[in-house]
Motif scaffolding. Sequence first.
Motif, PDB file in Angstrom:
ATOM      1  N   LEU A  59     -86.178  -8.531 -41.773  1.00  0.00           N
ATOM      2  CA  LEU A  59     -86.175  -7.320 -42.598  1.00  0.00           C
ATOM      3  C   LEU A  59     -84.761  -6.939 -43.024  1.00  0.00           C
ATOM      4  O   LEU A  59     -84.531  -6.526 -44.154  1.00  0.00           O
ATOM      5  CB  LEU A  59     -86.841  -6.170 -41.846  1.00  0.00           C
ATOM      6  N   THR A  60     -83.811  -7.107 -42.127  1.00  0.00           N
ATOM      7  CA  THR A  60     -82.415  -6.793 -42.465  1.00  0.00           C
ATOM      8  C   THR A  60     -81.906  -7.714 -43.574  1.00  0.00           C
ATOM      9  O   THR A  60     -81.256  -7.259 -44.521  1.00  0.00           O
ATOM     10  CB  THR A  60     -81.530  -6.933 -41.218  1.00  0.00           C
ATOM     11  N   LEU A  61     -82.231  -8.991 -43.475  1.00  0.00           N
ATOM     12  CA  LEU A  61     -81.822  -9.927 -44.529  1.00  0.00           C
ATOM     13  C   LEU A  61     -82.477  -9.579 -45.863  1.00  0.00           C
ATOM     14  O   LEU A  61     -81.828  -9.621 -46.923  1.00  0.00           O
ATOM     15  CB  LEU A  61     -82.173 -11.354 -44.122  1.00  0.00           C
ATOM     16  N   TYR A  74     -88.330 -11.542 -28.575  1.00  0.00           N
ATOM     17  CA  TYR A  74     -87.895 -12.538 -29.554  1.00  0.00           C
ATOM     18  C   TYR A  74     -88.564 -12.271 -30.903  1.00  0.00           C
ATOM     19  O   TYR A  74     -87.917 -12.333 -31.955  1.00  0.00           O
ATOM     20  CB  TYR A  74     -88.240 -13.942 -29.035  1.00  0.00           C
ATOM     21  N   ALA A  75     -89.849 -11.957 -30.885  1.00  0.00           N
ATOM     22  CA  ALA A  75     -90.573 -11.679 -32.122  1.00  0.00           C
ATOM     23  C   ALA A  75     -90.019 -10.428 -32.800  1.00  0.00           C
ATOM     24  O   ALA A  75     -89.853 -10.388 -34.031  1.00  0.00           O
ATOM     25  CB  ALA A  75     -92.067 -11.505 -31.830  1.00  0.00           C
ATOM     26  N   LEU A  76     -89.720  -9.418 -32.015  1.00  0.00           N
ATOM     27  CA  LEU A  76     -89.170  -8.181 -32.583  1.00  0.00           C
ATOM     28  C   LEU A  76     -87.790  -8.432 -33.170  1.00  0.00           C
ATOM     29  O   LEU A  76     -87.468  -7.945 -34.264  1.00  0.00           O
ATOM     30  CB  LEU A  76     -89.107  -7.106 -31.491  1.00  0.00           C
ATOM     31  N   ALA A  77     -86.983  -9.227 -32.494  1.00  0.00           N
ATOM     32  CA  ALA A  77     -85.645  -9.535 -33.023  1.00  0.00           C
ATOM     33  C   ALA A  77     -85.743 -10.348 -34.306  1.00  0.00           C
ATOM     34  O   ALA A  77     -84.993 -10.123 -35.261  1.00  0.00           O
ATOM     35  CB  ALA A  77     -84.842 -10.288 -31.973  1.00  0.00           C
ATOM     36  N   THR A  78     -86.684 -11.295 -34.353  1.00  0.00           N
ATOM     37  CA  THR A  78     -86.871 -12.100 -35.560  1.00  0.00           C
ATOM     38  C   THR A  78     -87.330 -11.239 -36.726  1.00  0.00           C
ATOM     39  O   THR A  78     -86.828 -11.346 -37.852  1.00  0.00           O
ATOM     40  CB  THR A  78     -87.898 -13.212 -35.286  1.00  0.00           C
ATOM     41  N   LEU A  79     -88.274 -10.349 -36.436  1.00  0.00           N
ATOM     42  CA  LEU A  79     -88.773  -9.451 -37.491  1.00  0.00           C
ATOM     43  C   LEU A  79     -87.668  -8.533 -37.981  1.00  0.00           C
ATOM     44  O   LEU A  79     -87.490  -8.346 -39.195  1.00  0.00           O
ATOM     45  CB  LEU A  79     -89.954  -8.635 -36.954  1.00  0.00           C
ATOM     46  N   GLY A 139     -80.876  -6.441 -47.257  1.00  0.00           N
ATOM     47  CA  GLY A 139     -79.530  -6.793 -47.706  1.00  0.00           C
ATOM     48  C   GLY A 139     -79.555  -7.569 -49.009  1.00  0.00           C
ATOM     49  O   GLY A 139     -78.743  -7.338 -49.905  1.00  0.00           O
ATOM     50  N   TRP A 140     -80.524  -8.487 -49.135  1.00  0.00           N
ATOM     51  CA  TRP A 140     -80.631  -9.258 -50.378  1.00  0.00           C
ATOM     52  C   TRP A 140     -80.966  -8.329 -51.539  1.00  0.00           C
ATOM     53  O   TRP A 140     -80.398  -8.455 -52.626  1.00  0.00           O
ATOM     54  CB  TRP A 140     -81.712 -10.328 -50.213  1.00  0.00           C
ATOM     55  N   CYS A 141     -81.878  -7.377 -51.305  1.00  0.00           N
ATOM     56  CA  CYS A 141     -82.254  -6.442 -52.372  1.00  0.00           C
ATOM     57  C   CYS A 141     -81.073  -5.566 -52.770  1.00  0.00           C
ATOM     58  O   CYS A 141     -80.833  -5.332 -53.970  1.00  0.00           O
ATOM     59  CB  CYS A 141     -83.430  -5.573 -51.931  1.00  0.00           C
ATOM     60  N   ILE A 142     -80.345  -5.081 -51.802  1.00  0.00           N
ATOM     61  CA  ILE A 142     -79.173  -4.238 -52.112  1.00  0.00           C
ATOM     62  C   ILE A 142     -78.123  -5.058 -52.864  1.00  0.00           C
ATOM     63  O   ILE A 142     -77.549  -4.598 -53.853  1.00  0.00           O
ATOM     64  CB  ILE A 142     -78.605  -3.632 -50.817  1.00  0.00           C
ATOM     65  N   GLY A 143     -77.891  -6.280 -52.427  1.00  0.00           N
ATOM     66  CA  GLY A 143     -76.932  -7.141 -53.117  1.00  0.00           C
ATOM     67  C   GLY A 143     -77.351  -7.445 -54.538  1.00  0.00           C
ATOM     68  O   GLY A 143     -76.541  -7.442 -55.458  1.00  0.00           O
ATOM     69  N   ARG A 144     -78.649  -7.685 -54.722  1.00  0.00           N
ATOM     70  CA  ARG A 144     -79.170  -7.953 -56.071  1.00  0.00           C
ATOM     71  C   ARG A 144     -78.971  -6.740 -56.962  1.00  0.00           C
ATOM     72  O   ARG A 144     -78.567  -6.874 -58.122  1.00  0.00           O
ATOM     73  CB  ARG A 144     -80.654  -8.312 -55.973  1.00  0.00           C
ATOM     74  N   TYR A 145     -79.231  -5.559 -56.420  1.00  0.00           N
ATOM     75  CA  TYR A 145     -79.029  -4.337 -57.204  1.00  0.00           C
ATOM     76  C   TYR A 145     -77.574  -4.184 -57.619  1.00  0.00           C
ATOM     77  O   TYR A 145     -77.268  -3.882 -58.769  1.00  0.00           O
ATOM     78  CB  TYR A 145     -79.481  -3.117 -56.387  1.00  0.00           C
TER      79      TYR A 145
END
Length: 93
Positions: free
Chosen positions: A16-18, A7-12, A21-27
């Motif tokens: 990280l994916t979000l 569960y911790a690995l999936a949350t991490l 994704g936010w950084c790529i979208g911002r760019y």
Amino acid sequence: MSLADAYALATLTGTLTLAVGWCIGRYHRRTAAATAERAVRPPGPHPTAVADELALALAALATSCCLTAAVTAGAEHDPAHCTAHCTRKDQTL
Ligand SMILES: [Zn+2]
């Protein structure tokens, strides 16, 4: 691997994916905004900006010997108000 670890690995991984994704979208948003701004900008060369014109006028006024010389770009002088350093006092209005 226990269930808590999974569960911790999936949350991490999800976090990280979000973030990535936010950084790529911002760019992409910033790139798109810059492209749109360049598209509406008229082709160059651009005329001097108003602030630059004001700075040039103030510099000319500061270096001129009198107001008449500043206004006429040095073609005419006002002997009543010319500074003592002016060499063109004889060329009056
Ligand atoms: Zn003068």
